[in-house]
Enzyme design. Structure first.
Site, PDB file in Angstrom:
ATOM      1  N   ARG A   1       0.847  -1.193   0.000  1.00  9.50           N
ATOM      2  CA  ARG A   1       0.000   0.000   0.000  1.00  9.50           C
ATOM      3  C   ARG A   1       0.885   1.248   0.000  1.00  9.50           C
ATOM      4  O   ARG A   1       1.844   1.343   0.768  1.00  9.50           O
ATOM      5  CB  ARG A   1      -0.914  -0.010   1.221  1.00  9.50           C
ATOM      6  CG  ARG A   1      -1.921   1.136   1.275  1.00  9.50           C
ATOM      7  CD  ARG A   1      -2.793   1.009   2.510  1.00  9.50           C
ATOM      8  NE  ARG A   1      -3.599  -0.204   2.478  1.00  9.50           N
ATOM      9  CZ  ARG A   1      -4.085  -0.785   3.573  1.00  9.50           C
ATOM     10  NH1 ARG A   1      -3.836  -0.288   4.774  1.00  9.50           N
ATOM     11  NH2 ARG A   1      -4.816  -1.874   3.466  1.00  9.50           N
TER      12      ARG A   1
ATOM     13  N   ARG B   1      -2.267   6.684   9.626  1.00  9.03           N
ATOM     14  CA  ARG B   1      -2.219   6.144   8.268  1.00  9.03           C
ATOM     15  C   ARG B   1      -2.461   7.245   7.231  1.00  9.03           C
ATOM     16  O   ARG B   1      -2.398   8.421   7.540  1.00  9.03           O
ATOM     17  CB  ARG B   1      -3.225   5.004   8.146  1.00  9.03           C
ATOM     18  CG  ARG B   1      -2.876   3.844   9.090  1.00  9.03           C
ATOM     19  CD  ARG B   1      -3.599   2.590   8.715  1.00  9.03           C
ATOM     20  NE  ARG B   1      -3.260   1.464   9.582  1.00  9.03           N
ATOM     21  CZ  ARG B   1      -3.767   0.239   9.424  1.00  9.03           C
ATOM     22  NH1 ARG B   1      -4.629   0.004   8.465  1.00  9.03           N
ATOM     23  NH2 ARG B   1      -3.422  -0.729  10.243  1.00  9.03           N
TER      24      ARG B   1
ATOM     25  N   LYS C   1      -4.327   1.303  14.902  1.00  6.24           N
ATOM     26  CA  LYS C   1      -4.260   2.241  13.778  1.00  6.24           C
ATOM     27  C   LYS C   1      -5.018   3.528  14.077  1.00  6.24           C
ATOM     28  O   LYS C   1      -5.920   3.567  14.920  1.00  6.24           O
ATOM     29  CB  LYS C   1      -4.826   1.584  12.517  1.00  6.24           C
ATOM     30  CG  LYS C   1      -6.263   1.109  12.640  1.00  6.24           C
ATOM     31  CD  LYS C   1      -6.643   0.278  11.421  1.00  6.24           C
ATOM     32  CE  LYS C   1      -8.016  -0.341  11.580  1.00  6.24           C
ATOM     33  NZ  LYS C   1      -8.362  -1.234  10.471  1.00  6.24           N
TER      34      LYS C   1
ATOM     35  N   LYS D   1      -6.696   6.996  11.947  1.00  8.60           N
ATOM     36  CA  LYS D   1      -7.059   7.494  10.624  1.00  8.60           C
ATOM     37  C   LYS D   1      -7.562   8.935  10.711  1.00  8.60           C
ATOM     38  O   LYS D   1      -8.351   9.265  11.586  1.00  8.60           O
ATOM     39  CB  LYS D   1      -8.127   6.600   9.992  1.00  8.60           C
ATOM     40  CG  LYS D   1      -7.651   5.167   9.774  1.00  8.60           C
ATOM     41  CD  LYS D   1      -8.730   4.305   9.145  1.00  8.60           C
ATOM     42  CE  LYS D   1      -8.206   2.891   8.861  1.00  8.60           C
ATOM     43  NZ  LYS D   1      -9.246   2.030   8.234  1.00  8.60           N
TER      44      LYS D   1
ATOM     45  N   CYS E   1     -14.874  -3.728  -0.746  1.00  8.38           N
ATOM     46  CA  CYS E   1     -13.509  -4.033  -0.318  1.00  8.38           C
ATOM     47  C   CYS E   1     -12.962  -5.187  -1.147  1.00  8.38           C
ATOM     48  O   CYS E   1     -13.688  -5.842  -1.902  1.00  8.38           O
ATOM     49  CB  CYS E   1     -13.478  -4.363   1.165  1.00  8.38           C
ATOM     50  SG  CYS E   1     -14.137  -6.004   1.573  1.00  8.38           S
TER      51      CYS E   1
ATOM     52  N   CYS F   1      -7.819 -11.475   0.908  1.00  7.23           N
ATOM     53  CA  CYS F   1      -7.891 -11.020   2.286  1.00  7.23           C
ATOM     54  C   CYS F   1      -8.159 -12.192   3.225  1.00  7.23           C
ATOM     55  O   CYS F   1      -9.158 -12.912   3.081  1.00  7.23           O
ATOM     56  CB  CYS F   1      -8.990  -9.961   2.450  1.00  7.23           C
ATOM     57  SG  CYS F   1      -9.142  -9.376   4.155  1.00  7.23           S
TER      58      CYS F   1
ATOM     59  N   CYS G   1     -16.199  -8.850   5.496  1.00  2.57           N
ATOM     60  CA  CYS G   1     -16.164  -9.088   6.934  1.00  2.57           C
ATOM     61  C   CYS G   1     -16.598  -7.812   7.641  1.00  2.57           C
ATOM     62  O   CYS G   1     -16.781  -6.772   7.000  1.00  2.57           O
ATOM     63  CB  CYS G   1     -14.759  -9.530   7.370  1.00  2.57           C
ATOM     64  SG  CYS G   1     -13.587  -8.161   7.558  1.00  2.57           S
TER      65      CYS G   1
ATOM     66  N   CYS H   1     -13.665  -1.918   6.126  1.00  8.14           N
ATOM     67  CA  CYS H   1     -12.744  -1.217   5.227  1.00  8.14           C
ATOM     68  C   CYS H   1     -13.471  -0.445   4.125  1.00  8.14           C
ATOM     69  O   CYS H   1     -12.959   0.562   3.652  1.00  8.14           O
ATOM     70  CB  CYS H   1     -11.769  -2.215   4.607  1.00  8.14           C
ATOM     71  SG  CYS H   1     -10.638  -2.971   5.807  1.00  8.14           S
TER      72      CYS H   1
END
Length: 564
Positions: free
Chosen positions: A78, A147, A211, A213, A429, A435, A474, A478
């Site tokens: 990424r 991120r 994380k 954001k 996603c 994944c 899931c 995301c």
């Protein structure tokens, strides 16, 4: 090892980060190991800080087990890209790297970044070096750090948009990890003189609990879904000038089936800051989370849980204490939609901007659509910026060569194109096949489901009606499915939970309507609701507002009330 830290009560990742020598771990040894296509278990966590996820091809999982082979390991890379803008040369480099080292496609993510998929271990280093050759990098694109910072897609739309874009870059640079491990491992550079040690002035030796954001929005557009961010800045303008930002804190969508203590949450507007204060506010809120976030249970480690555990009043007081001054009262703002605006638009600078729909964010060539080839030709022949949007789409921006762009896109069938209002507001996603968290398909399946839903919408003359639809494999969120008017979350192969009641401007969570539905059950559930919407909607009423008014679902007011 510090005697002051009781490692027995902390998550294993905390000790791993502490002992990693500032994110080095044994990554160099893992990369050099020829016996396996994988890297060591601990390094799979540390590699995320370098922008890398280890994955394997789940389509081949059963076959390889039968052959007694290890999984078909590969890696996702990424790119850190605050604000999402790249030059034609940078686009061409990513295009080339996708062909030479990855699976030939580019994924445009919901955080305005590139992902390369299918990179095998021996190609990791040359790929990252290739990314750095055009002044891009992958550090801090993943991991327990701040991120990729998002901002409204086109900085040339106005002076205020340009300032928002600059803020995204300034915050990203200010909160970037300072370890030299990335340069040593991937770029073969030794930045430390002998005897000198790395230091992380902001993150310390264990980085963040989880994380983090950040996004910057410019009303009336909420394309970055500002309330889904750990930290958001909403640009406030008066008389056409930027006067500051409303500060939003505590958004986040990760959750886990069977764990009601995890839930999606919308951020709270906690105050207002001046443009000069914004970077400092970002730093101090990150530090409040670093010092108070849950380091025992990673599933409860995001800022949203820190706020809910201690209370919003406590959080606001802590932020003001860290700042050394108080945030001002929030100022009025209004969002109208969180989707992208398609087609050609002329900017205030007199140049043209084309927003292209990219289904699932996947830039690839198929028999019917040569999107990757078309964009390569645009980058080779046209002076234009390439801007990734928060909805997985692409803007060919700031060009005077509108006719040339039209010619190239038309040659490959990319534009003009007829899109339903449902399809043009879709996000999916990656999910299967790569994944490891996915229970079901998303990117590979949502276009097919939309086609079947379009048949129903067409029956009721609703094909042009804008409806936000999102699907993830899931519940980790995301693709921001919890803001969708129609949301799907994979529960098992071919089965999805159906959520209804988000809205067009990204300011309301949706609510579980039905569980574990097959495709036929999804269509059977949605058909009568769509028919009711067509016949009984109020004037200018959105689909999400309608299903709440008609009590198909009750509005989810607080994240803690959300049920899977």
């Amino acid at each position: 090892m510090s005697a002051k830290i009781d490692w027995s009560i902390l998550s294993e990742v905390e000790k791993l980060k502490y002992e990693s020598n500032y994110l080095r771990g044994t990554l160099e040894q893992s990369l050099a190991d020829p016996v396996t296509g994988a890297i060591a278990d601990g390094d799979t966590q540390l590699s995320k800080f370098h922008g890398i996820y280890q994955q394997h091809d789940r389509d081949l999982e059963k076959e390889r087990k039968q052959q007694k082979l290890e999984p078909a390991f590969s890696f996702l890379i990424r790119v850190r890209l605050p604000g999402g803008a790249v030059t034609p040369a940078q686009w061409l480099q990513m295009d080339r790297l996708a062909d030479e080292h990855a699976n030939g496609t580019l994924k445009l993510t919901t955080r305005q970044a590139f992902q390369l998929h299918g990179v095998i271990k021996k190609k990791l280093k040359p790929t990252i070096q290739g990314i750095n050759e055009v002044l891009l990098d992958t550090i801090a694109a993943c991991g327990d750090v701040n991120r990729n910072v998002m901002s409204h897609a086109n900085p040339e739309e106005s002076e205020i948009h340009a300032q928002a874009y600059k803020l995204a870059g300034d915050i990203s640079a200010h909160l970037l990890p300072q370890t030299t491990a990335y340069h040593e491992i991937w770029l073969d550079k030794k930045l430390l003189v002998d005897g000198k040690k790395d230091v992380e002035p902001l993150y310390g030796d264990r980085y963040l609990p989880r994380k983090f954001k950040i996004g910057v929005a410019v009303p009336p557009s909420n394309d970055v879904d500002i309330f889904s961010q750990d930290l958001g800045f909403i640009a406030i303008q008066e008389n056409g000038k930027l006067v500051g930002y409303n500060v939003v804190a505590g958004g986040g969508f990760g959750s886990t089936f069977g764990m009601p203590e995890t839930y999606p949450r919308l951020g709270d507007v906690i105050g207002f800051c001046t443009p000069e204060q914004a970077v400092d506010v970002a730093e101090k809120i990150l530090l409040v989370q670093k010092d108070n976030g849950n380091r025992q249970n990673r599933k409860l480690a995001r800022l949203k849980y820190t706020i809910d555990r201690n209370g919003l009043d406590w959080f606001n007081a802590e932020v003001n204490k860290y700042l050394g001054y108080e945030l001002q009262p929030a100022r009025p703002f209004h969002f109208t939609r969180n989707g992208d605006r398609y087609g050609w638009v002329k900017g205030t600078n007199g140049k043209w901007n084309m927003n292209l729909f990219v289904e699932g964010g996947r830039v690839k060539d198929t028999e019917s659509l040569k999107l990757k080839t078309a964009l390569r030709e645009v980058a080779q022949q046209v002076d234009a910026q390439f801007i990734l949007t928060a909805n997985q789409n692409l803007i060919l921006a700031n060009t005077t060569e509108k006719d040339k762009v039209n010619q190239i896109l038309g040659k490959y069938g990319v534009w003009p194109v007829q899109l339903s209002g449902l399809r043009q507001n879709s996000i999916a996603c990656v999910a299967l096949n790569t994944c490891g968290l996915a229970f079901a398909e998303a990117e590979r399946y949502l276009p097919t489901l939309i086609s079947r839903l379009e048949t129903i919408l067409d029956e009721y003359q609703l094909l042009k009606e804008e409806i936000v639809i999102r699907m993830t494999g899931c519940p980790n969120g995301c693709g921001r499915p919890y803001l969708a008017e129609i949301g799907f979350i994979g529960k098992s192969p071919g089965r999805y939970n159906l959520y209804l009641g988000g809205n067009l401007n990204g300011t309301r969570l949706n609510t579980l309507y039905k569980e574990t539905l097959s495709e036929e059950e999804i269509l059977a559930e949605l058909r009568p609701i769509i028919a009711d919407f067509a016949q009984n909607r109020a004037n200018n009423e959105g689909f999400g507002d309608f299903v709440i008014r008609k009590e198909y679902v009750k509005e989810t007011v607080q994240g803690k009330d959300f049920k899977h």
